[in-house]
Design a protein around this motif. Structure first.
Motif, mmCIF file in Angstrom:
data_model
loop_
_atom_site.group_PDB
_atom_site.id
_atom_site.type_symbol
_atom_site.label_atom_id
_atom_site.label_comp_id
_atom_site.label_asym_id
_atom_site.label_seq_id
_atom_site.Cartn_x
_atom_site.Cartn_y
_atom_site.Cartn_z
ATOM 1 N N ILE A 66 0.838 -1.207 0.000
ATOM 2 C CA ILE A 66 0.000 0.000 0.000
ATOM 3 C C ILE A 66 0.867 1.249 0.000
ATOM 4 C CG2 ILE A 66 -1.657 1.325 1.368
ATOM 5 C CD1 ILE A 66 -2.870 -1.399 2.212
ATOM 6 N N LEU A 67 1.896 1.270 0.832
ATOM 7 C CA LEU A 67 2.807 2.418 0.882
ATOM 8 C C LEU A 67 3.490 2.633 -0.471
ATOM 9 C CD1 LEU A 67 4.193 4.598 2.650
ATOM 10 C CD2 LEU A 67 5.982 2.905 3.077
ATOM 11 N N CYS A 68 3.935 1.565 -1.084
ATOM 12 C CA CYS A 68 4.607 1.657 -2.375
ATOM 13 C C CYS A 68 3.671 2.190 -3.460
ATOM 14 C CB CYS A 68 5.151 0.287 -2.768
ATOM 15 S SG CYS A 68 6.007 0.278 -4.348
ATOM 16 N N THR A 69 2.471 1.655 -3.543
ATOM 17 C CA THR A 69 1.543 2.109 -4.584
ATOM 18 C C THR A 69 1.103 3.555 -4.347
ATOM 19 O OG1 THR A 69 -0.307 1.079 -3.410
ATOM 20 C CG2 THR A 69 0.696 -0.169 -5.222
ATOM 21 N N GLN A 70 0.947 3.962 -3.096
ATOM 22 C CA GLN A 70 0.600 5.355 -2.816
ATOM 23 C C GLN A 70 1.745 6.290 -3.204
ATOM 24 O OE1 GLN A 70 -0.627 5.386 1.273
ATOM 25 N NE2 GLN A 70 -2.715 4.777 0.775
ATOM 26 N N PHE A 71 2.974 5.879 -2.935
ATOM 27 C CA PHE A 71 4.128 6.681 -3.321
ATOM 28 C C PHE A 71 4.218 6.789 -4.847
ATOM 29 C CE2 PHE A 71 8.601 6.837 -4.623
ATOM 30 C CZ PHE A 71 8.951 8.076 -4.076
ATOM 31 N N LEU A 72 4.021 5.675 -5.551
ATOM 32 C CA LEU A 72 4.066 5.702 -7.017
ATOM 33 C C LEU A 72 2.977 6.609 -7.588
ATOM 34 C CD1 LEU A 72 4.787 1.942 -7.802
ATOM 35 C CD2 LEU A 72 6.368 3.874 -8.014
ATOM 36 N N GLU A 73 1.803 6.599 -6.987
ATOM 37 C CA GLU A 73 0.719 7.474 -7.451
ATOM 38 C C GLU A 73 1.057 8.939 -7.211
ATOM 39 O OE1 GLU A 73 -2.953 8.661 -9.080
ATOM 40 O OE2 GLU A 73 -1.735 6.862 -9.288
#
Length: 132
Positions: A66-73
């Protein structure tokens, strides 16, 4: 015009141009390579949700995913905003240029008597303000 398929450079008039110029707008603040890079990165990051299918293989737990996908977004949106700011800058520059051209055309085509009258009306209003 020549097709860009298979050609790395197309010629427009006497100037060779890259295929990016046939796809992108004519005026670019960041240049064609940067704009194309931003578009490609944005396209790849738009599909970052597909990491969901390999979540257990790539990430030790769901929180890191979740942290990774939020950062990528957040990165994707920041890059996209660069292009939005670029477009806004281009629109404002065009508006200023058009306004300057319009002012120049008015100065060229107004008769001398109309210009003198506009100057007199401006000076009368200034004198009236000083008397008040």
């Amino acid at each position: 015009p020549e097709s860009c398929a298979g050609n790395s450079m197309a010629t427009v008039g006497s100037k060779p141009q890259s295929c990016a110029h046939s796809v992108l707008r004519p005026r670019l603040r960041f240049g064609a390579p940067t704009s194309v890079g931003i578009l490609l990165i944005d396209t790849v990051l738009r599909y970052s949700w597909l990491l969901r299918f390999w979540e257990k293989d790539l990430f030790p737990n769901a929180d890191i995913y979740i942290l990774c996908t939020q950062f990528l977004e957040a990165v994707r949106r920041a890059l996209w905003n660069l292009l939005r700011v670029e477009w806004e800058n281009i629109k404002q520059t065009r508006a200023k240029d058009a306004e300057q051209v319009e002012m120049t055309e008015q100065d060229l085509f107004l008769p001398e008597s109309a210009m003198a009258m506009s100057n007199r009306s401006g000076s009368v209003s200034k004198e009236a303000k000083h008397e008040s």
